[in-house]
Design a protein around this motif. Sequence first.
Motif, PDB file in Angstrom:
ATOM      1  N   HIS A  17       0.843  -1.203   0.000  1.00  0.00           N
ATOM      2  CA  HIS A  17       0.000   0.000   0.000  1.00  0.00           C
ATOM      3  C   HIS A  17       0.877   1.251   0.000  1.00  0.00           C
ATOM      4  O   HIS A  17       1.609   1.503   0.951  1.00  0.00           O
ATOM      5  N   GLU A  44       0.784  -0.658  -4.899  1.00  0.00           N
ATOM      6  CA  GLU A  44      -0.258   0.343  -5.145  1.00  0.00           C
ATOM      7  C   GLU A  44       0.349   1.728  -4.966  1.00  0.00           C
ATOM      8  O   GLU A  44       1.221   1.938  -4.108  1.00  0.00           O
ATOM      9  N   ASP A  46      -0.641   6.280  -5.758  1.00  0.00           N
ATOM     10  CA  ASP A  46      -1.665   7.287  -6.078  1.00  0.00           C
ATOM     11  C   ASP A  46      -1.073   8.345  -6.999  1.00  0.00           C
ATOM     12  O   ASP A  46       0.078   8.759  -6.801  1.00  0.00           O
ATOM     13  N   HIS A  59      -0.559  10.781  -2.357  1.00  0.00           N
ATOM     14  CA  HIS A  59      -1.919  10.442  -1.939  1.00  0.00           C
ATOM     15  C   HIS A  59      -2.804  11.679  -1.807  1.00  0.00           C
ATOM     16  O   HIS A  59      -3.880  11.764  -2.386  1.00  0.00           O
ATOM     17  N   GLU A 118      -3.700   4.284  -8.739  1.00  0.00           N
ATOM     18  CA  GLU A 118      -4.957   4.927  -8.334  1.00  0.00           C
ATOM     19  C   GLU A 118      -4.969   6.392  -8.755  1.00  0.00           C
ATOM     20  O   GLU A 118      -4.081   7.168  -8.407  1.00  0.00           O
ATOM     21  N   LYS A 120      -6.177   9.997  -8.331  1.00  0.00           N
ATOM     22  CA  LYS A 120      -6.722  10.856  -7.276  1.00  0.00           C
ATOM     23  C   LYS A 120      -7.099  12.213  -7.854  1.00  0.00           C
ATOM     24  O   LYS A 120      -6.856  12.504  -9.035  1.00  0.00           O
TER      25      LYS A 120
HETATM   26 CA    CA Z   1      -4.526   4.574  -2.767  1.00  0.00          CA
END
Ligand code: CA
Length: 250
Positions: A17, A44, A46, A59, A118, A120
């Motif tokens: 993460h 993972e 962001d 993030h 991901e 954002k």
């Molecule tokens: Ca994330």
Amino acid sequence: MIEQTYARSGKILVQGHRGALGRAPENTMPSFELGRNLGADLLELDVHLTKEGKLAVMHDPDVSRTTNGTGALENMSSGEISALDAGIGFSQEFAGTRVPFLGEVLAWAKGKIDLAVEIKGNPFPAEGVEAAVVDEITRYGMEDNVVVICFYHPVVKKVKEIAPHILTGILYTGRAIDPAAMARAAGADSIRCDWHYLAKEDVDKAHAAGLWVSCWTADSEDVFSRLAEIGVDSAGCNYPDRFRKWLDER
Ligand code: CA
Ligand code: G3P
């Protein structure tokens, strides 16, 4: 994509993460390297689209929690972002760690490890971010080694429309009535939920619909057991070594 390949094999994949955020500054190259070394199967991260059209790996929409700077990331130039120290909050060995851009992470990961990217925003993902992410993934030839994920399902849908060959996933939290239907509406390949809200029924229905299932964040043995019981395919971990050890010893 290793996650999809292993789905329903009974094996749970360890997803680092933001790299290994319990062990190193999140969303930085040292965190990704450490995550891989600690046994993560995939990582993972962001991304935010900046005013210069670059994809910064962070993030929060604001740089103040994870760097020595202040202000909104989206308004910063690449030079300003690169001047930030993202190595705060951990030991001195991380001092001076830069905020990476997506291309740098893709170049490093190629041939080594798969990524969950991901998208954002602040709070909504910026216009054009879908094409920017797809372009960058394509530039580095990582189309088969990423899954693009987002809490904003129209963004997931758009990514799939632009690049049907790139795997996607919907992020959501809370107990959804029909997660598989939400995934279908976005043309997504996987569902990804905060584990607290994920029931075995959701996992089984997703599998029956040909989707795979991921969740976050699994950091203790009771959670590892629960996830094994309900049959998730992968789980985000802040301490990838803990889940790796538990999986290896069970
Ligand atoms: Ca994330
Ligand atoms: O992988 C999804 C998970 O990271 C979503 O939550 O807040 O950590 O981005 P967040």
